[in-house]
Design a protein around this motif. Sequence first.
Motif: not given
Length: 331
Positions: A109-133
């Motif tokens: 619930l914390i990671t999907r919170s809209t208040s955390q969108t700038g940190f965890t991506g909120g409900t939209q999730g997070l991308t852009g971390f797998g380029d090196a992989f």
Amino acid sequence: MIDFGQLLTVGFTQLIGPSAIFFALLALGLNIHFGYTGLLNFGQIGFALVGAYGMGISVANYGAPLWLGVLIGMACGVALALILGIPTLRLRADYLAIVTIAASEILRLITRSTSQTGFTGGTQGLTGFGDAFAAANPFTQPTYNILGLTVRGPDLWSIVVGWTVVGLCVLLTWLLVRSPWGRVLKAIREDEDAARALGKNVFAYKMQALALGGVFGALGGIVFALATQSLTPDFYSPPQTFFAYAALILGGAGRVFGPVVGAMLFWFLLSVSDAFLRQATAGENPLLPFISSQDVGAIRFVLVGVFLGLMMVFRPQGIFGRRREVLGDGR
């Protein structure tokens, strides 16, 4: 008509795919917790969440190298084990069960919170971390043919890395459970008071087991996030923990290879039943006209549940397990 060749192709593709790897790692962690130590962890998906988000946030938000992000994700698994274990491991097993399932849902619930969108991506999730992989992928061709299965190059890279991680975790488990440390864990599972009477620090051993199984869970989250190249908070929901328990019980608790085989078989059955139902409910003259295609997703879990129920009746110890390994003492 049912295309059984297509069913087997789907089943074998999922048998070795990222989902089977993910649940194998979660079940390996639960095997350390429940199978060898007797700890009831109903929030294993929470360890996968902190591992995946620990890696994703450090790489995507702070520009950390991927290897450092992986280490941070694993460290998050250890930190969560300490936070959950310190207040509960001196109490009965059901306290740990309640705290772990609650903590995993709170984290989601914390990671999907809209208040955390700038940190965890909120409900939209997070991308852009797998380029090196993705850049390290040696399989540059669009597709590869392996034993009759067509696998995309990026998927093959994820499968190779994922099963390598699973293999290393299995080897580490095999070495540890045959060491004096592993024998103490089994003694704690069988009779905690007896282990304490022999001078063993039961709390410390339980904490170590919780941290090790948590790191396996965190690795599951990291590997799956790299395979999918995205982090979606709602994926880390409580049912995933129970799927991992199903894989563990299916393969056999307290056995080194049981969780891996159980995860592969569980995902094989789930994908084959899904493909069968979709074929049987499609077309102008469907084989099962009384089933709506919209109900296929739920009915496949019913079929797998029936299989697991029969498994519990005729072989409760799982494929490789022993009956006494699944009998928790409730301490």
